[in-house]
Design an enzyme around this catalytic site. Structure first.
Site, PDB file in Angstrom:
ATOM      1  N   ASP A  16      97.912  45.493  30.697  1.00 35.69           N
ATOM      2  CA  ASP A  16      98.754  45.248  29.528  1.00 35.69           C
ATOM      3  C   ASP A  16      99.470  46.502  29.049  1.00 35.69           C
ATOM      4  O   ASP A  16     100.695  46.500  28.863  1.00 35.69           O
ATOM      5  CB  ASP A  16      97.908  44.667  28.391  1.00 35.69           C
ATOM      6  CG  ASP A  16      97.442  43.248  28.678  1.00 35.69           C
ATOM      7  OD1 ASP A  16      96.882  43.021  29.761  1.00 35.69           O
ATOM      8  OD2 ASP A  16      97.639  42.373  27.819  1.00 35.69           O
ATOM      9  N   ARG A  95      87.260  50.355  17.792  1.00 35.95           N
ATOM     10  CA  ARG A  95      88.643  50.210  17.348  1.00 35.95           C
ATOM     11  C   ARG A  95      88.999  51.093  16.147  1.00 35.95           C
ATOM     12  O   ARG A  95      90.049  51.738  16.146  1.00 35.95           O
ATOM     13  CB  ARG A  95      88.964  48.732  17.059  1.00 35.95           C
ATOM     14  CG  ARG A  95      88.871  47.832  18.290  1.00 35.95           C
ATOM     15  CD  ARG A  95      89.480  48.495  19.513  1.00 35.95           C
ATOM     16  NE  ARG A  95      89.526  47.614  20.679  1.00 35.95           N
ATOM     17  CZ  ARG A  95      89.281  48.023  21.903  1.00 35.95           C
ATOM     18  NH1 ARG A  95      88.935  49.291  22.112  1.00 35.95           N
ATOM     19  NH2 ARG A  95      89.359  47.206  22.924  1.00 35.95           N
ATOM     20  N   ASP A 124      91.129  42.311  18.263  1.00 37.13           N
ATOM     21  CA  ASP A 124      91.492  43.727  18.269  1.00 37.13           C
ATOM     22  C   ASP A 124      92.798  44.018  17.538  1.00 37.13           C
ATOM     23  O   ASP A 124      92.965  45.088  16.948  1.00 37.13           O
ATOM     24  CB  ASP A 124      91.568  44.251  19.708  1.00 37.13           C
ATOM     25  CG  ASP A 124      90.199  44.553  20.283  1.00 37.13           C
ATOM     26  OD1 ASP A 124      89.238  44.629  19.495  1.00 37.13           O
ATOM     27  OD2 ASP A 124      90.089  44.710  21.512  1.00 37.13           O
TER      28      ASP A 124
END
Length: 410
Positions: A16, A95, A124
């Site tokens: 990605d 995160r 996320d």
């Protein structure tokens, strides 16, 4: 650097973010890649060379392992955080740590934009963006997977593979092995591809941190883990007598030992913050051992009424972490309360690691609330049994009345 708008891209080098890097350049941005070292098994020099070859203006690689451990993992251990009874929050903890690095990079590089590759269906995106907005209220977020011009162009992962092939983007995954993998010091998570079928057993080849429990050593490893105010401060291997007190080496060593014994594997269907159910496979070897050892020490050292309140707070704290509210006033408040509860969580727990299981063998503490003489069945110890009689009588009235009413209404 040019006069184009600058964007800091949370970059991993995977499918990605590699495609997003090239796509952002196509859209006219100067892209600065940010890659946080939080303990993943990564060839950072290769990742740097790849990002620059794909057109990034620069790549910032920051070692956040100590920060991740001390500022995020240890608070989760102190809190006893576990989502839906099984998930130890390895991704959720990472995160906000990465987001803090992204914000520092955006301020330092005078970038107005931060971008990430989180899916529009997942947790996320929420974790990254809420953390970034909390730490840098004026920043602007580019979330490609929520932009129609992006997700209509890339319908599914096959389209990303085709885009990568057309732009000569090397990738660590192939269409034959398409599950997504996210790793850090705390754990590795796996999802997507064949794993989207919750009835499809994961292949053994998927696992990277743990051995199969069936193939684990035939003899247990006995460890002693010492805590101070809820934090692990010492790890001793009883067989080898090796003692580790440095925080990062302690955690890395425990990951290795527990992983050899197949500890920390879970395969779950969880409830995402956005309302979807998802299937995830996780390996969390050291975190699993520390969770059980810390829980046992709390039972020995913590006042029972404080522990009841702490259990309620830790559930709320867990939900806040999972849903992306690490940087929030409510999380700060609960974390301070939970940390206060840890002032007497000091002592040593002896554990056995064997064939995927963590077994508590013993515990000791100078802060122990366990009174062997008082509780003994063989000595009086100063306990007045009349007190127990009064307790029983008081609750007997309540229980008899409750069940009388239940019987009469049936």
């Amino acid at each position: 650097m040019s006069d184009k708008e600058r964007v800091i891209l949370a970059y991993s080098g995977g499918l990605d973010t590699s495609c997003i890097l090239v796509w952002l350049i196509e859209k006219g941005y100067d892209v600065i890649c940010y890659l946080a070292n939080i303990g993943q098994n990564e060839d950072f020099s290769t990742a740097e060379a790849k990002a620059l070859r794909l057109g990034a203006k620069k790549i910032l690689i920051e070692d956040l392992r100590d920060s991740f451990l001390n500022d995020y993992v240890w608070p989760s251990i102190r809190g006893g955080l576990i989502y839906e009874d099984r998930y130890l929050l390895g991704t959720s903890l990472a995160r906000p740590c990465i987001a803090s690095g992204l914000v520092r990079a955006a301020i330092r590089e005078n970038a107005k934009f931060i971008s990430h590759g989180a899916t529009g269906k997942g947790n996320d995106q929420v974790r990254f963006e809420l953390a970034c907005y909390s730490l840098h209220p004026t920043v602007k977020i580019i979330a490609p997977w929520r932009l129609p011009e992006f997700f209509e162009r890339f319908v599914g992962r096959q389209a990303l593979f085709e885009y990568a092939a057309a732009h000569d983007i090397p990738l660590p995954v192939t269409p034959k092995n398409p599950w997504s993998c996210d790793a850090n010091l705390m754990h590795i998570s796996y999802e997507s591809g064949i794993l989207e079928n919750p009835d499809q057993e994961a292949p053994e080849s998927l696992y990277q941190m743990t051995s199969s429990p069936e193939r684990a050593p035939d003899d247990p490893t006995i460890l002693e883990i010492t805590f101070d105010k809820g934090n692990p401060v010492s790890l001793m291997n009883i067989q080898t007598k090796e003692v580790i007190k440095e925080q990062l080496p302690l955690f890395v060593s425990l990951n290795e030992i527990a992983g050899q014994h197949g500890i920390g594997r879970i395969d779950i269907v969880e409830n995402r913050f956005l309302g979807l159910k998802s299937r995830g496979i996780y390996e969390t070897p050291a975190g699993t051992v520390l969770y059980h050892a810390h829980l046992d020490l709390e039972a020995l050292t913590m006042d029972r009424e404080v522990r009841k309140i702490k259990q309620q707070l830790q559930q709320k704290m867990t939900d806040l972490v999972y849903c992306g509210f690490w940087f929030s006033p409510e999380f700060d408040f609960i974390r301070q309360c939970v940390d206060t509860s840890q002032k007497c969580v000091n002592g040593t727990v002896r554990v056995s690691l064997f064939k995927g299981q963590v077994r508590i063998l013993g515990r000791r503490s100078q802060s122990s609330l366990y009174n062997q003489e008082l509780v003994s069945m063989d000595t009086h110890g100063g306990y007045d049994p009349v007190d127990a009689g009064g307790f029983i009588r008081a609750h007997a009235v309540r229980l008899k009345e409750y069940y009388r009413v239940q019987t009469e209404t049936e």
